[in-house]
Design a protein around this motif. Sequence first.
Motif, PDB file in Angstrom:
ATOM      1  N   VAL A 186       0.842  -1.189   0.000  1.00  0.00           N
ATOM      2  CA  VAL A 186       0.000   0.000   0.000  1.00  0.00           C
ATOM      3  C   VAL A 186       0.882   1.246   0.000  1.00  0.00           C
ATOM      4  N   LEU A 187       0.256   2.390  -0.208  1.00  0.00           N
ATOM      5  CA  LEU A 187       0.903   3.674   0.034  1.00  0.00           C
ATOM      6  C   LEU A 187       0.694   3.998   1.517  1.00  0.00           C
ATOM      7  N   PRO A 188       1.734   3.978   2.323  1.00  0.00           N
ATOM      8  CA  PRO A 188       1.553   4.061   3.776  1.00  0.00           C
ATOM      9  C   PRO A 188       0.911   5.344   4.290  1.00  0.00           C
ATOM     10  N   VAL A 189       1.259   6.484   3.718  1.00  0.00           N
ATOM     11  CA  VAL A 189       0.625   7.728   4.159  1.00  0.00           C
ATOM     12  C   VAL A 189      -0.859   7.721   3.791  1.00  0.00           C
ATOM     13  N   SER A 190      -1.167   7.223   2.594  1.00  0.00           N
ATOM     14  CA  SER A 190      -2.569   7.134   2.182  1.00  0.00           C
ATOM     15  C   SER A 190      -3.356   6.241   3.129  1.00  0.00           C
ATOM     16  N   LEU A 191      -2.771   5.092   3.510  1.00  0.00           N
ATOM     17  CA  LEU A 191      -3.449   4.192   4.437  1.00  0.00           C
ATOM     18  C   LEU A 191      -3.675   4.863   5.785  1.00  0.00           C
ATOM     19  N   THR A 192      -2.640   5.490   6.325  1.00  0.00           N
ATOM     20  CA  THR A 192      -2.745   6.110   7.646  1.00  0.00           C
ATOM     21  C   THR A 192      -3.797   7.212   7.657  1.00  0.00           C
ATOM     22  N   ARG A 193      -3.774   8.064   6.652  1.00  0.00           N
ATOM     23  CA  ARG A 193      -4.753   9.160   6.598  1.00  0.00           C
ATOM     24  C   ARG A 193      -6.158   8.636   6.332  1.00  0.00           C
ATOM     25  N   ALA A 194      -6.258   7.563   5.573  1.00  0.00           N
ATOM     26  CA  ALA A 194      -7.578   6.974   5.319  1.00  0.00           C
ATOM     27  C   ALA A 194      -8.154   6.356   6.586  1.00  0.00           C
ATOM     28  N   TYR A 195      -7.310   5.699   7.382  1.00  0.00           N
ATOM     29  CA  TYR A 195      -7.758   5.197   8.680  1.00  0.00           C
ATOM     30  C   TYR A 195      -8.270   6.346   9.547  1.00  0.00           C
ATOM     31  N   ALA A 196      -7.497   7.434   9.590  1.00  0.00           N
ATOM     32  CA  ALA A 196      -7.874   8.581  10.414  1.00  0.00           C
ATOM     33  C   ALA A 196      -9.179   9.201   9.940  1.00  0.00           C
ATOM     34  N   ARG A 197      -9.297   9.406   8.639  1.00  0.00           N
ATOM     35  CA  ARG A 197     -10.504  10.031   8.093  1.00  0.00           C
ATOM     36  C   ARG A 197     -11.728   9.136   8.305  1.00  0.00           C
ATOM     37  N   SER A 198     -11.562   7.843   8.106  1.00  0.00           N
ATOM     38  CA  SER A 198     -12.672   6.909   8.317  1.00  0.00           C
ATOM     39  C   SER A 198     -13.112   6.919   9.776  1.00  0.00           C
ATOM     40  N   ALA A 199     -12.124   6.919  10.689  1.00  0.00           N
ATOM     41  CA  ALA A 199     -12.446   6.957  12.116  1.00  0.00           C
ATOM     42  C   ALA A 199     -13.217   8.219  12.454  1.00  0.00           C
ATOM     43  N   GLU A 200     -12.772   9.333  11.898  1.00  0.00           N
ATOM     44  CA  GLU A 200     -13.449  10.601  12.164  1.00  0.00           C
ATOM     45  C   GLU A 200     -14.884  10.594  11.648  1.00  0.00           C
ATOM     46  N   MET A 201     -15.086  10.040  10.463  1.00  0.00           N
ATOM     47  CA  MET A 201     -16.432  10.013   9.895  1.00  0.00           C
ATOM     48  C   MET A 201     -17.360   9.068  10.661  1.00  0.00           C
ATOM     49  N   MET A 202     -16.751   8.175  11.474  1.00  0.00           N
ATOM     50  CA  MET A 202     -17.550   7.304  12.330  1.00  0.00           C
ATOM     51  C   MET A 202     -17.656   7.838  13.755  1.00  0.00           C
ATOM     52  N   GLY A 203     -17.188   9.073  13.966  1.00  0.00           N
ATOM     53  CA  GLY A 203     -17.390   9.715  15.259  1.00  0.00           C
ATOM     54  C   GLY A 203     -16.151  10.001  16.080  1.00  0.00           C
ATOM     55  N   ALA A 204     -14.998   9.531  15.687  1.00  0.00           N
ATOM     56  CA  ALA A 204     -13.777   9.813  16.441  1.00  0.00           C
ATOM     57  C   ALA A 204     -13.386  11.278  16.284  1.00  0.00           C
ATOM     58  N   ARG A 205     -12.695  11.800  17.280  1.00  0.00           N
ATOM     59  CA  ARG A 205     -12.178  13.165  17.226  1.00  0.00           C
ATOM     60  C   ARG A 205     -10.657  13.101  17.113  1.00  0.00           C
ATOM     61  N   ILE A 206     -10.105  13.976  16.284  1.00  0.00           N
ATOM     62  CA  ILE A 206      -8.669  13.959  16.027  1.00  0.00           C
ATOM     63  C   ILE A 206      -8.097  15.348  16.241  1.00  0.00           C
ATOM     64  N   LEU A 207      -7.015  15.416  16.996  1.00  0.00           N
ATOM     65  CA  LEU A 207      -6.367  16.693  17.280  1.00  0.00           C
ATOM     66  C   LEU A 207      -4.885  16.572  16.966  1.00  0.00           C
ATOM     67  N   GLU A 208      -4.410  17.387  16.025  1.00  0.00           N
ATOM     68  CA  GLU A 208      -3.005  17.425  15.647  1.00  0.00           C
ATOM     69  C   GLU A 208      -2.310  18.590  16.337  1.00  0.00           C
ATOM     70  N   GLY A 209      -0.980  18.543  16.348  1.00  0.00           N
ATOM     71  CA  GLY A 209      -0.207  19.629  16.938  1.00  0.00           C
ATOM     72  C   GLY A 209      -0.328  19.716  18.450  1.00  0.00           C
ATOM     73  N   VAL A 210      -0.552  18.590  19.093  1.00  0.00           N
ATOM     74  CA  VAL A 210      -0.705  18.565  20.552  1.00  0.00           C
ATOM     75  C   VAL A 210       0.656  18.304  21.187  1.00  0.00           C
ATOM     76  N   GLN A 211       1.231  19.328  21.778  1.00  0.00           N
ATOM     77  CA  GLN A 211       2.559  19.220  22.376  1.00  0.00           C
ATOM     78  C   GLN A 211       2.482  18.970  23.886  1.00  0.00           C
ATOM     79  N   ASN A 212       3.589  18.463  24.413  1.00  0.00           N
ATOM     80  CA  ASN A 212       3.756  18.307  25.860  1.00  0.00           C
ATOM     81  C   ASN A 212       2.650  17.468  26.499  1.00  0.00           C
TER      82      ASN A 212
END
Length: 414
Positions: A186-212
């Motif tokens: 597979v294309l690994p970045v495509s897979l990872t982002r697709a997992y994230a997007r699918s999870a979000e569309m099923m109700g998961a919340r995603i927050l990037e840039g979270v430090q410390n």
Amino acid sequence: MVQSGLSQPEKVIGSSYNHAKFKLLTPSENSTKTPEICHAETIIVGGGVIGCAIAFELASRGQEVLLVEQSEIASGASCAAAGMLAAESEDFAHPFMAKAAHESRELLHKHKEQISAITGMDIGLRRSGFITPFRSYSDLSKYKDRRNTTSGVQQLWWDRSTVQREALWLNRDTYGAYYRSLESEVLPVSLTRAYARSAEMMGARILEGVQNVRLVVDNHGVRGIKTAKGEVCCKHIIIAAGLQGEQLMHQVGVALPSSPVKGEIMAVRFPIDQAGGRPDRTVYAEDVYIVPKANGEVWIGATSLPGRKDHSVSANSVQRLLGAASYWIPGIKEADFVRAWAGIRPSTPDGLPYIGKYEQIPGLYTAYGHFRNGILLSAITGRWIADLLEGKRAEEIGIEALSPERLNRKGVML
């Protein structure tokens, strides 16, 4: 040094990853009352392929999930992987991992269909099989001796004439090869982002840039996390942060060591007038792998440099990879150089990832240390963690060998 292309090592196929931000309130934003403490049933720390696969699995089961990532989704080891689902070609040190790899590959193929239905995103899955070629009978014999057994591996032996018929682009002096038709990539970045997007569309919340990120625990178990953006309380925390997993566990007095292993990869592209020399199947040789990707590139890897944490790519490594690859596929000499990049993979003392419930701190789970098989084992890791959160025991699932407490039980000095 060759410029590293780590920040964007592949073209993402299909819909772009574009999630809504989940905002944590801080005192400065809500000064008229006590700062809001947000809640999530389960927090996943780490936005690589493992964390995103876990989020996908939990969300598909209706669980409330928040995933936090210190940088961007797929910006770490997942960004630098080759994306091979080499369940049969990989030489696993532990028989358990070989079985898990086969199950995970099958599960990931099913996820591909779910992801496509949910998001329309393409993960770049190619199911053309892998070829393991040999220069001589002596090389073949050494390979068989080292692998010890091929039990359970579905493969065909191609003699010299078959190789020349089935893979015209392969070195004409090749003695013979194993062909494993079930292997895929597979294309690994495509897979990872697709997992994230699918999870979000099923109700998961995603927050990037979270430090410390700081883990909050007490005598009763996990309570949540503190971050530069605020606080979140939760019932479960899953550490899926790759090399950062060890540091996070140290915060709560737990030693689960991992070591960095740097790997360098490069990409080439065949001009249209040289397309006949381009491989149509992955070559998984002893000294190099050569992977034709769905985005039109051919990826060549990889070096293995224990203890290295930098992301530079040396000219010597590029030269070695090109030399090994062009021996097997002479047409690579005429291909256009695209870029080279490096990634840092987490290795554990016994070669097994830390996957499971940390019994001494209720609510704390680990899912890191996959070394070079994170993409391959992502799907099954998500299923295992979701099963544990639903109350199944590690022994019931069959993953007691991966327990994050196993090294202490074995008397390994941490």
